[in-house]
Scaffold this active site. Structure first.
Site, PDB file in Angstrom:
ATOM      1  N   ASP A 160     -15.099  -3.076  36.921  1.00  0.00           N
ATOM      2  CA  ASP A 160     -16.093  -3.452  35.899  1.00  0.00           C
ATOM      3  C   ASP A 160     -15.900  -4.887  35.392  1.00  0.00           C
ATOM      4  O   ASP A 160     -15.867  -5.126  34.183  1.00  0.00           O
ATOM      5  CB  ASP A 160     -16.032  -2.501  34.699  1.00  0.00           C
ATOM      6  CG  ASP A 160     -16.033  -1.047  35.084  1.00  0.00           C
ATOM      7  OD1 ASP A 160     -16.666  -0.711  36.102  1.00  0.00           O
ATOM      8  OD2 ASP A 160     -15.421  -0.228  34.368  1.00  0.00           O
ATOM      9  N   GLU A 176     -26.197   2.506  35.580  1.00  0.00           N
ATOM     10  CA  GLU A 176     -25.346   1.900  34.546  1.00  0.00           C
ATOM     11  C   GLU A 176     -25.189   0.407  34.830  1.00  0.00           C
ATOM     12  O   GLU A 176     -25.823  -0.150  35.727  1.00  0.00           O
ATOM     13  CB  GLU A 176     -23.966   2.564  34.554  1.00  0.00           C
ATOM     14  CG  GLU A 176     -23.232   2.439  35.880  1.00  0.00           C
ATOM     15  CD  GLU A 176     -22.040   3.364  35.997  1.00  0.00           C
ATOM     16  OE1 GLU A 176     -21.855   4.229  35.121  1.00  0.00           O
ATOM     17  OE2 GLU A 176     -21.288   3.232  36.989  1.00  0.00           O
TER      18      GLU A 176
END
Length: 465
Positions: free
Chosen positions: A189, A355
């Site tokens: 991420d 997402e």
């Protein structure tokens, strides 16, 4: 034989990890991360290697086979159980760990016991320039060779034991031949940004079962190749009152002469939801402090999980907060950067959205990017849309980053984008399954170029090994 219950092990290791995060042992030594080989102090020419998955000390020379050289090469990475210590990853993706006091090679399961067994703190060795390795969960022991086998034995105050447990880190027998990962170890991420001409990278710390890592680190670079590790910048344990795990997907933005870190977090006390918070610092490398003492967005306030925050600041100076899992949201932030009007929250969910929202602007066009599918799926990928404002409306343009099985690249996604100052040169940072032997909880960070065609559409991004 060691026998530990899961509950007692987790409680013990959680407490021990908290201590390690707050202080480095006085006798600790720093190791360079990256590919290295470990040579015995008292048997020069013999190196730590794995054979049949067991750790040993064997002779390695320039005439050794390629396999022997590879088996004697490890990557020194961020400690799986503590950022103050280190783990050693073999070229096949597995880690050195101790089990029943024998050092061996196994795949990271991410549970607390494995992570502790595979984490070693570096202390001064028997001669200048050498180190000894103390298991983080058994600091009274050292990795030592016995009959050329590697064991974890109780430390003895003898010259022989000190020599048997001391190693020199040398150049790797098998040098690195690929670009990725850009930061050694398991991270995911990544949020990349440029602040005052220097690149900063803020990733999730990976390698934890259930993605339960409690802390964030910051890295910086001038060239996107050589990165400086600035250590832990926010630790949910002592620094956040409402969260102690699930430190996910940080994003940092500079505004008002300060730096704001937006992050997700959960609690181990039966609270299964994820909240979204904001922390603040006077430096891009922290330390950051929780700005509110409570979540900015509480779990359940909106459909989907309150995760994966991202902030885009338009040319007008207005900043917008994006977040979501299953549903994509955006809201203008107030000038204080730590509040917003709930009445202005807007659902901007595109088809295929999972997402990891990311928004940037180029030549008057707004680009809204996101990840599709599940991060545990090799088909995790990045798609995008274009629009005329930070709020849309958006026109989906398609997938631009996806797996490349011919190179062993799976699940590339949860990306961020940065532009080199004063240019039209763009780069994308993203995570993928660690190569080799990675999965959706053992991921690594890569950086590649991102280009545009004559119409301003993003060309397919080619992930490189």
């Amino acid at each position: 034989m060691r026998r530990r219950t899961r509950t007692s092990a987790v409680l013990c290791l959680t407490t021990f990890a908290a201590l390690l995060l707050s202080a480095t042992p006085a006798s600790a030594a720093e190791l360079p991360t990256g590919a290295r080989s470990l040579e015995s102090v008292n048997f020069p020419g013999r190196y730590v290697r794995h054979q049949d998955y067991l750790g040993r000390l064997d002779a390695v020379t320039s005439g050794s086979t390629a396999q022997v050289k590879s088996d004697a090469t490890f990557t020194v990475v961020n400690g799986l159980a503590s950022p103050s210590c280190y783990s050693f990853q073999a070229r096949n993706g597995q880690f050195l760990r101790h089990l029943d006091w024998r050092v061996r090679l196994e795949t990271n399961t991410g549970d607390a016991t494995f992570r502790a067994d595979a984490t070693f703190c570096a202390v001064a060795g028997s001669v200048a320039g050498s180190v000894a390795l103390a298991p983080v969960n058994h600091p009274d022991r050292r990795v030592r060779h016995r009959n050329f086998e590697l064991w974890v034995d109780v430390a003895q105050d003898t010259a022989t034991f000190r020599a048997d447990s001391s190693f020199r880190l040398t150049a790797p027998w098998t040098p690195k031949t690929t670009r990725g990962p850009v930061i050694p170890g398991l991270f995911a991420d990544p949020h990349i940004t440029n602040i005052n001409g220097r690149y900063y990278l803020y990733p999730t710390t990976d390698g934890y079962a259930g993605w339960a890592s409690p802390y964030y680190k910051a890295f910086s670079s001038t060239d996107l190749v050589n990165w400086t590790d600035h250590g832990v910048i926010l630790n949910h344990g002592p620094d956040v009152s409402w969260a102690d795990n699930s430190a996910w997907a940080p994003a940092v933005v500079a505004k008002n002469g300060r730096y704001y870190l937006y992050f997700s977090g959960g609690a181990a006390s039966g609270d299964t939801g994820k909240h979204l918070g904001v922390a603040v610092s006077d430096s891009p490398t922290g330390p950051f402090r929780d700005a509110l003492g409570r979540p900015l967005i509480r779990a359940g306030a909106y459909s989907g999980q309150a995760i994966d925050p991202m902030v885009f600041t338009d040319d007008t100076g207005q900043s917008y907060l994006y977040w979501g899992n299953g549903t994509a949201y955006v809201v203008p932030l107030n000038a204080d950067m730590v509040s917003f009007d709930p009445a202005e929250v807007r659902d901007i969910t595109p088809v295929g959205y999972r997402e990891a929202s990311f928004v940037f602007k180029r030549n008057g066009t707004y680009y809204f990017m996101w990840s599709e599918n599940d991060t545990r799926d090799e088909d995790y990928r990045v798609a995008y849309a274009t629009g005329t404002s930070p709020l849309g409306p958006w026109t989906k343009r398609g997938v631009v980053l996806q797996k490349r099985l011919d190179l062993g690249i799976k699940g590339p996604g949860h990306h961020s984008v940065v532009k080199a100052p004063g240019s039209d040169t763009w780069h994308v940072a993203y995570h993928r399954f660690a190569v080799p032997a990675g999965n959706g909880a053992n991921r690594e960070v890569a950086v590649d170029r991102m280009t545009f065609d004559a119409n301003g559409l993003i060309n397919p991004i080619v992930p490189t090994p």
